[in-house]
Design a protein around this motif. Structure first.
Motif, short mmCIF file in Angstrom:
data_model
loop_
_atom_site.label_atom_id
_atom_site.label_comp_id
_atom_site.label_asym_id
_atom_site.label_seq_id
_atom_site.Cartn_x
_atom_site.Cartn_y
_atom_site.Cartn_z
N ARG A 190 9.27 -2.32 -0.19
CA ARG A 190 8.55 -1.28 -0.91
C ARG A 190 8.46 -1.71 -2.37
NH1 ARG A 190 11.53 4.14 -0.04
NH2 ARG A 190 13.29 2.75 -0.10
N ILE A 191 7.24 -1.70 -2.92
CA ILE A 191 7.07 -2.20 -4.29
C ILE A 191 6.42 -1.20 -5.23
CG2 ILE A 191 7.09 -4.65 -3.71
CD1 ILE A 191 4.00 -4.56 -3.74
N ALA A 192 5.80 -0.14 -4.71
CA ALA A 192 5.11 0.80 -5.59
C ALA A 192 4.80 2.08 -4.83
CB ALA A 192 3.82 0.18 -6.12
N GLN A 193 4.22 3.04 -5.54
CA GLN A 193 3.78 4.31 -4.97
C GLN A 193 2.30 4.50 -5.25
OE1 GLN A 193 5.84 7.23 -3.73
NE2 GLN A 193 7.08 5.46 -3.20
N LEU A 194 1.55 4.94 -4.26
CA LEU A 194 0.14 5.26 -4.41
C LEU A 194 0.01 6.77 -4.49
CD1 LEU A 194 -2.92 4.51 -4.26
CD2 LEU A 194 -2.71 4.75 -1.77
#
Length: 124
Positions: A88-92
């Motif tokens: 997991r690298i980011a949030q949309l």
């Protein structure tokens, strides 16, 4: 209900989803086959393997950092950082767009922040 169209550009891409019911953001994952090392003080672009289409111009998609990371990952430390496949690298976050009418004024309402402006809290 709004619709977010998601297209996999890579068969191994993970479709974004909300990890918890109250989350505003959907997790985005690294779509890579092998770990990528981000050297200290460098930037690496990490693919998600996805493309999206919003239902109208009334919405915007934001990508926010997760644990200090974002899709264009920046390692601001003195140590190498490794991105693993499917990490997991980011949030949309999808948000409505509000286009206000502009009103030019001579004065603004008083607030707790006062006239200090952006970043003015915590100076005391």
């Amino acid at each position: 209900m709004s619709i977010l169209k998601v297209k996999k550009l890579n068969k191994n891409a993970k479709v974004p989803f909300r990890a918890t019911k109250g989350s505003a953001g959907m997790d985005l994952y690294a779509c890579i086959d092998v770990p990528i090392i981000i050297a200290p003080h460098t930037i690496k672009v990490i693919p998600t393997g996805l493309a999206i289409e919003l239902e109208s111009a009334n919405y915007v998609a934001y990508i926010f950092a997760r644990s200090g990371l974002a899709i264009g990952l920046v390692n601001q430390t003195d140590n190498a950082f490794t991105i693993l496949p499917e990490q997991r690298i980011a949030q949309l976050v999808i948000s409505p767009v509000i286009i206000p009418e502009i009103e030019l004024v001579d004065e603004l309402d008083d607030t707790e922040r006062g006239s200090g402006g952006f970043g003015s809290t915590g100076k005391e």
